[in-house]
Design an enzyme around this catalytic site. Structure first.
Site, mmCIF file in Angstrom:
data_model
loop_
_atom_site.group_PDB
_atom_site.id
_atom_site.type_symbol
_atom_site.label_atom_id
_atom_site.label_comp_id
_atom_site.label_asym_id
_atom_site.label_seq_id
_atom_site.Cartn_x
_atom_site.Cartn_y
_atom_site.Cartn_z
ATOM 1 N N HIS A 160 0.829 -1.208 0.000
ATOM 2 C CA HIS A 160 0.000 0.000 0.000
ATOM 3 C C HIS A 160 0.864 1.260 0.000
ATOM 4 C CE1 HIS A 160 -3.731 2.015 0.089
ATOM 5 N NE2 HIS A 160 -4.377 1.226 0.919
ATOM 6 N N ASP A 383 -9.971 -8.123 -17.590
ATOM 7 C CA ASP A 383 -10.154 -9.345 -18.368
ATOM 8 C C ASP A 383 -8.787 -9.892 -18.757
ATOM 9 O OD1 ASP A 383 -10.734 -11.334 -20.167
ATOM 10 O OD2 ASP A 383 -11.905 -10.072 -21.533
#
Length: 450
Positions: A160, A383
């Site tokens: 992070h 995708d």
């Protein structure tokens, strides 16, 4: 359900990082983040014929690795290791990469997913490991989980310190477009954050840690998913409308609703009058700068918008709570962000803002609720060449020291919203027993049905 590890390896970038780029400096705002990783899991169903099932899976797995290697060349700090709290060592050791097999079908797991079992699909132990993302830890960690049916869950844990939601989205878009062989490559803006918010010491981290310390709670926490469909969101937006907020956003309306009923649950648990409450919402600074900077800028370009609700001004109507949030977020205009980027003024504003939150949070019997929105980051567009994900998930949390957290995620259809709430177990039990709350929110429905 059992998840068996098949292999572990490091995926190195396809081209070496130039010597003059071996140390990547983190920004001042990267110090604001207290959690080590931004965990996320993508679930994909198997839609192909079973005749070529095994061969097809092996081809997919091989392509994932080669495309990740190519992507890491463009995102070279992601292939390094944490050097210290101020920098990443870009040593090309690569992303930690795990492949597993899961002894059930993806649809079987998604029919009623156990939020704590989601940790099994991640390459990092977020529950038992006390020190995460410290010096020497890999920046990028990927786990590819193959189900019996051929479905795949991709678990991602990237430090992070170098990604917020927008930056994580950029990396995933770059990786998935590379897998699909798209001609146009996505290149990140790696340096905008550290140039705008340079860091030479750890003053903001120390100030932020003091603030977070005031906002932690002792008890037993639990995470539940609440799903709001399009109809519920429309009604909540109407109820949140006022002369101050004429067109509330979906995030504002759902946040106001959750804030109202979590405050009510806390009040019921404590059997007292209304308690002071502090809400924060992470704000993406990229689009609020003048001129806006690239959406492909990495790092944590975030700041906290804070709204207070004290007993002497308590008005739990949605339009009032939405107005409080709107006022807090609307402060983040171009002039304010310009002030933040001015070293002397910006440091003073950041320090004062965190201290104000800490002072409010340090008061007796104050409830804190931290909100983060993953909406509009396009996570459902990722995708890898076998279709879009059927579910994008966070993970369940379990700890005796925690913060009340809310993560908002768009549903696959795009017109609904999931809210991942981590609350004190007693507060949660009251919330899920409230018929007014359940008029709008479904509790832990199957992702296959939303």
């Amino acid at each position: 359900m059992e998840v068996h590890i098949i292999s572990r390896e490091n995926i190195k970038p396809s081209s070496p990082t130039p010597q003059h780029l071996k140390i990547f400096k983190l920004s001042l705002l990267d110090q604001l983040i207290c959690c080590p990783y931004a965990p996320i899991v993508f679930f994909y169903a198997m839609n192909d014929s079973t005749a070529s099932h095994d061969l097809d899976i092996q081809e997919r797995l091989a392509l994932l690795k080669t495309s990740l290697s190519e992507t890491l060349t463009r995102f070279y700090p992601f292939a390094g290791k944490m050097k210290d709290d101020l920098s990443i060592e870009c040593n090309d050791e690569g992303a930690y990469y795990v492949e597993t097999r899961v002894n059930c079908c993806v649809e079987e797991f998604l029919s009623q997913p156990d939020l704590m079992l989601l940790h099994e699909f991640l390459p990092c132990d977020l529950i038992n490991t006390k020190e995460l993302a410290t010096a020497g830890a890999c920046v990028t960690n990927i786990q590819i989980n193959v189900f019996d049916c051929g479905g795949i869950a991709v678990g991602v844990c990237i430090s992070h310190r170098i990604v917020d939601g927008a930056a994580l989205s950029t990396f995933l878009k770059a990786w998935t477009s590379t897998v699909r062989g798209c001609d146009k490559k996505i290149y990140p803006n790696l340096f905008a954050n550290s140039q705008l918010f340079p860091a030479n010491d750890l003053w903001l981290r120390d100030t932020a840690m003091a603030t977070w310390g005031c906002l932690f709670i002792k008890g037993n926490c639990i995470t539940r998913r609440f799903v709001f469909d399009a109809s519920a969101i429309t009604t909540l937006k109407n109820q949140s409308t006022s002369s101050t907020v004429k067109n509330p956003t979906r995030v504002e309306a759902v946040s106001a609703f959750i804030w109202k009923y979590t405050m009510a649950a806390s009040k019921d648990k404590n059997g007292s009058s209304s308690r002071p409450s502090l809400l924060t919402h992470l704000v993406n600074l990229r689009t609020r700068m003048v001129p806006p900077i690239s959406d492909y800028s990495t790092g944590n370009l975030l700041w906290l918008a804070a709204a207070e609700c004290s007993p002497n001004t308590y008005n739990p109507e949605l339009h009032n709570l939405a107005a409080k949030m709107r006022r807090a977020i609307s402060k983040f205009d171009g002039d304010f962000v310009k002030t933040l980027t001015s070293t002397q003024q910006g440091n003073a504003v950041m320090s004062e803002s965190l201290k104000e939150m800490a002072e409010f949070g340090a008061k007796d019997e104050v409830d804190y609720f931290g909100f983060s929105s993953w909406c509009k980051f396009g996570f459902y567009e990722n995708d890898f060449g076998w279709g879009k994900p059927v579910w994008v998930s966070s993970v369940g949390l379990s700890s005796q020291v925690f913060m009340n957290l809310v993560i908002l995620v768009e549903t696959k259809s795009g017109d609904g919203m999931e809210a991942w709430l981590t609350l004190d177990e007693k507060d949660m039990n009251i919330l899920v027993s409230n018929p007014e709350f359940l008029r709008f929110a479904s509790v832990d429905p199957s992702p296959l049905l939303i």
